[in-house]
Every structure is written in C-alpha cells, then in structure tokens.
Design an enzyme around this catalytic site. Structure first.
Site, mmCIF file in Angstrom:
data_model
loop_
_atom_site.group_PDB
_atom_site.id
_atom_site.type_symbol
_atom_site.label_atom_id
_atom_site.label_comp_id
_atom_site.label_asym_id
_atom_site.label_seq_id
_atom_site.Cartn_x
_atom_site.Cartn_y
_atom_site.Cartn_z
ATOM 1 C CG ASP A 51 -7.393 -6.817 2.236
ATOM 2 O OD1 ASP A 51 -6.064 -7.524 3.089
ATOM 3 O OD2 ASP A 51 -7.227 -5.533 1.700
ATOM 4 C CB THR B 207 -0.995 0.178 1.641
ATOM 5 O OG1 THR B 207 -1.299 -2.018 0.916
ATOM 6 C CG2 THR B 207 -1.597 1.440 1.078
ATOM 7 C CB SER C 43 -8.877 -2.087 4.031
ATOM 8 O OG SER C 43 -8.109 -1.168 3.911
HETATM 9 N N1 GLY Z 1 -4.275 -4.348 1.201
HETATM 10 C C1 GLY Z 1 -4.369 -4.065 2.855
HETATM 11 C C2 GLY Z 1 -5.488 -3.619 3.605
HETATM 12 O O1 GLY Z 1 -6.030 -2.785 2.407
HETATM 13 O O2 GLY Z 1 -5.659 -3.465 4.392
#
Ligand code: GLY
Length: 577
Positions: free
Chosen positions: A428, A386, A457
C-alpha cells in the site's frame, strides 16, 4: 418495519398495476432482501461464528467496543483470508452521548525499510517473493493487537477483561470449525503462493492434500498464540514469546521486522474526519486512510446535483459519479499519505469550496480524460483484502471497524509455530512512485516507503448521522480502493434513493479510480443501454465485469430497532437480540 414493508409492497402494486408515477423515489421491497432486525443489539460481520461471539459479549454486559474486539479476534480464526492478528486497521467509535473516536492501528513499516526497498538495481519494481506483495519482506509491523488494547483501555465497558474477549475464540482455533465450500475452495485457489511457506502449506493447504467442504479446520498453533496473548496480555504479542517467534522467523527468511520494530509499534488515536451530505453529518477515517477524504470529496461534488431524480442506475448519475471519483482519486495519488510523515491538506480537500472548484471542470454529457485531470490546487500549509464489521450495543453505542492483511491471505507467510498469517501491507506504499500497485492504484512521492511510516489505506469505516445528530447507520467494506466506492454508493443509496441498509449495500455499483481510465462495473449491474449512453459521453469500461468490494452495515430505525446487512457479494451474518 412490517408496516413500512406493507406500504412499499402496496405502492409497488399500485405502480405496476396502474402505471401510477410518484415524485418521491419509490422503493420496491419485492425485488430486494430485507435486513436482519433486532430490538437491542446487533453484530454484522463476515462470519456467523464471529457475529455470535460479539452478541454473547454484549449479553454478558460488554459494550460495542468490547464486542468489536472479540469479533476481531474471532475473525482471525474463522475468516483467515482477511480477519487477522497479523495485520492492522481502523476502528471508528460513536458513543450514544456523541463522543466520537478513531483508532489507527494500521501497520508500520519496519525501521529498515526505505524508498527503494522494492526496486531492483535497474530501477524496476520487484514482483513476487522479495517484493511488496509476497513473502517475508512484504509485511508491515502488525497493529491489530495494539489497536484492540487501546480500544479496550480507553473505550471498553470496564465490565469485561482482555482475557474474556480473547478466550471465546481459542476453542474455535484448537478444536476447529466446519469449512464451507467457499472457504475450502478459496484456500485451494491460493495454493500457488501459500504452498511456498511450510506453516502456510501445512495449516491452510492440509500439506498439499487440500481441504474439502465439511472438513473440520483446526489451527492449533494459533490457539496457543491466542492463549498466550489472553493470559499474558496484549504486550505479549509485541515483547513476549510471540514477538520472539515473529522476529526469529523474519531473520531466518530475509524479512525486515525485528524485535525492536515490534516493541516500538504504537496504535494512535486520530481525529475523525467529518463532513456533510445533504444536511447529514458523515464521520469517517482520516489519514493514513484516504477513505474518508475521497468519499467526502465525491459527496461534496455530487451535492449540487439532484441525484435522487436521476435514478439509482442511470447514465446521468453514473457519469457525474465517475467524474467526481476521477478527480478525488487524482488528489488521493498526489496528496494523501501518513500524516506523521507528509503534509496532508485534509481540511482543504474536504471543504465545500474546494469541491465547487473541482466540480467546475465536469461537463454534463462529456467524459474527461484522466491523463488531463491532474490533482487540484490546495494549500499545503494548513495545520483483494480486508474485512469490515459493525456493532451496535443495547445503549446505542456504535463501532465501525475495518481491518486487513491487504491481499487475500496477506503475504501468504505464516510465522513458524504461531499460526499467524502475516500481512502484505507494504504494497500500500508506492513501491515506486507512479507505478501501479496490486490494485492498479498509482501513488505519489508522499506515500513512498519510509521506516516507521504507515502505508496509505482506502479503508473507510463510516458512521452517518440523522439530522438530529443521532446515529442513522454505520457501514464499511472490504476490497482495496473499491471500498471507497462501495461505502459512498451505500451512503448515496440511503440518502438520495431512500433504500434500506440491505438494499443500499446489495444494489449494483461502479468504480473509477482515476487510473486506469476505465469504469469497473458489476455482472448484471448496468444495462447495455446505460453503457451505450455512457460510451457516447466518452467513458470506457473495463473489459470484464467483477464485483466491486463487499460491505456490511447496521442501520438504527426510527423505531430504535437495529437493522443489520451483509452484502450479497459475500458470506457473513447479521445477528442480534
Ligand atoms: N490494504 C487495503 C487498504 O488498506 O486500503
């Protein structure tokens, strides 16, 4: 700032020379970096070229939202491990006049997805190609372009057009940019799976010859895609040539995303989640992110204790932080998911009264066992990778934006002919409720896979206010569930320990996510004595230390100046004027 630094150096001199002790937390400038300073506007992102593009947008009269869109597009070119147009994220906006907005542009599961799509006939979670992390089926429908479209239409300055924000990134993709050692090595480091997909192999691995530091890295297909999106507008991605290319490559490779899924994708405005910590208002992202809720739960539990006097890296503080995190992450697993598909008792979870109940089980010098810490009782019936960047414009408007393709280089799939690297955000979801995902997170039934649903998330774009209601600082991070720990420890470092934004972001931190029942810690982050005390309380540590997320942030000083900070754990640049 110079005066403040002088004061701190002088204080440090007195303390070291004469052994004087002060009641207030002392901040030692000599052992820490200072943030970048600018009078008027600032962008802090994980690539210098992207920060420069954001600054240029503001010099042309754009506001923080315009700049944030341009930075997001630029990162898709210069920071391919996480910057994206093939993923999704969250944008938190605070205008100088107090208006606050949250845009959810998280990916959506394709309509054909269902609870057992990542489970084989024996009930085991499918790993590798065909599962939720690698290959065509791992991707959710990307939301980045739709999110930026909504941000510009509702909150842009109106002075710059869509095209103006996309165009600066086209030459970076078409003509290339010079690779750093870090990016060149990272690309080669991901060869195992990138090499399986022809366009990924050609673009990111130089057809197996790999890139070296100093090479010019060009992405001509991505340049063409950006040009189409700039000229034809954001709907081009969802209904035009780009959509057709995505859907046909998906179909040819057993992927799930169809033209209909792309056409149906919608960004959404959400009501930001709010709480307080020691009288400061904290604004963050609500579900489908768990970030804001988990952070507020931990801060609410810690508020009762005098964390400042325990000291930044003490066993006493880290014990309480671990216990509070253990409980909040247990609640995450049970209660949190896409609020359009499941009841998420957000208001109860972030209430001070719930924190008081949760806190009761925490003993001062004894670790709990995660297997015995279940989720708390709340009423349901209430109404790897991210990137984060932060922008403050000359008017004092702030954008805190985190977006992602999940793992580094996402699903490793580059859609044929587009240069678009796709996310693996389907991981996720709970591929099988109760079985750990890529980040070792155990998730519950509420977060099961369903067509049209957004996966839960941990992204935590956050804005903290001064007691007079003006913006004090904004921060966010990359790093899966560790994002939440990085952001909340930055908040604690500023509010309890009096650190500036750079010190608060750089300081060592820990992470505990309920399961596995162990504390993640950083290289050189904890002294052996501190670890020995914590082991004495019953805590377990992960076998090996590793970095815990990486953050960027901007603080607005008492003098009105902008102070930008990039984590010492990663690349980037805070640039302003
Ligand atoms: N893909 C990591 C998050 O959204 O937490």
């Amino acid at each position: 700032m110079i005066r403040a630094t002088y004061r701190r150096v002088a204080t440090a001199f007195l303390l070291i020379t004469f052994g004087i002790t002060l009641a207030a937390p002392a901040v030692y400038a000599s052992a820490a970096r200072e943030p970048a300073r600018a009078r008027s506007a600032m962008v802090a992102s994980q690539h210098e070229l992207a920060s420069k593009i954001g600054v240029e947008v503001m010099r042309r009269g754009g506001n923080a939202v315009d700049a944030a869109i341009a930075v997001g597009i630029a990162l898709a070119v210069v920071y391919p491990e996480a910057g994206n147009i093939g993923g999704g994220g969250f944008m938190l906006i605070r205008f100088k006049d107090g208006r606050t907005h949250a845009i959810d542009y998280r990916e959506m599961a394709p309509a054909a997805a269902h609870r057992d799509i990542f489970v084989d006939k024996d009930g085991n979670v499918i790993r590798g190609e065909g599962g939720s992390t690698i290959g065509y089926r791992a991707s959710g429908v990307p939301g980045t372009i739709a999110g930026f479209e909504m941000a510009l239409a509702k909150f842009g300055s109106g002075k710059l057009k869509w095209k103006d924000l996309i165009e600066p990134s086209i030459p970076l993709a078409r003509d290339g940019y010079v690779l750093t050692n870090r990016l060149a090595s990272l690309l080669e480091g991901y060869k195992e799976h990138l090499s399986k997909y022809p366009d990924s192999n050609r673009i990111f691995l130089n057809n197996g010859k790999y890139f070296k530091e100093g090479d010019l890295f060009k992405q001509p297909e991505l340049a063409m895609t950006l040009k189409r999106i700039a000229e034809k507008g954001p709907r081009e991605f969802y209904e035009g040539e780009t959509a057709k290319l995505i859907a046909s490559d998906m179909k040819a490779n057993n992927g799930l995303i169809t033209l209909e899924d792309l056409k149906n994708y919608k960004a959404k405005e959400r009501t930001p989640i709010r709480g307080t910590y020691r009288g400061h208002e904290i604004i963050s992202m609500p579900p489908p992110s768990s970030g804001g809720i988990v952070m507020l739960q931990v801060l609410n539990m810690l508020e009762e204790w005098d964390i400042a006097s325990m000291g930044h890296n003490s066993a006493a503080k880290y014990h309480l932080f671990t216990e509070a995190s253990r409980r909040a992450f247990a609640d995450r697993a049970e209660y949190m998911a896409d609020p359009d598909f499941a009841d998420v008792p957000a208001a109860s979870l972030v209430s001070k009264s719930y924190a008081a109940t949760r806190r009761k089980g925490i003993e001062p010098k004894k670790a709990s066992l995660s297997r015995e810490v279940k989720f708390g009782e709340v009423s349901i019936s209430e109404g790897q990778d991210t990137t984060h960047y932060t922008v403050v414009d000359p008017a004092g408007n702030v954008v805190s934006n985190t977006y992602t393709i999940n793992d580094l280089y996402g699903s490793r799939v580059t859609i044929k002919g587009t240069g678009i690297l796709m996310n693996d955000e389907m991981d996720d979801f709970a591929a099988r409720p109760g079985v750990p995902n890529l980040f070792g997170l155990v998730q519950g039934e509420r977060n099961k896979v369903e067509g049209g649903k957004r996966p839960l998330s941990s992204m935590t774009p956050t804005i903290v206010l001064r007691k007079d209601g003006s913006v004090w600082f904004a921060v966010g991070a990359r790093g899966g569930p560790r994002i939440i720990s990085a952001v909340m420890q930055t908040v604690i470092n500023v509010i309890d320990h009096g650190m500036n934004i750079q010190q608060a972001i750089d300081a060592p931190r820990i992470h505990h996510q309920w399961l596995p029942d162990e504390i993640f810690h950083e290289p050189y982050g904890l002294s052996p004595d501190t670890m020995a005390i914590m082991r004495g309380f019953g805590h377990k540590f992960a076998d090996r230390p590793g970095n815990i997320a990486s953050a960027t942030g901007i603080m607005i000083g008492n003098d009105g100046a902008r102070y930008g900070a990039i984590d010492s754990r990663s690349d980037g640049a805070a640039i302003g004027y």
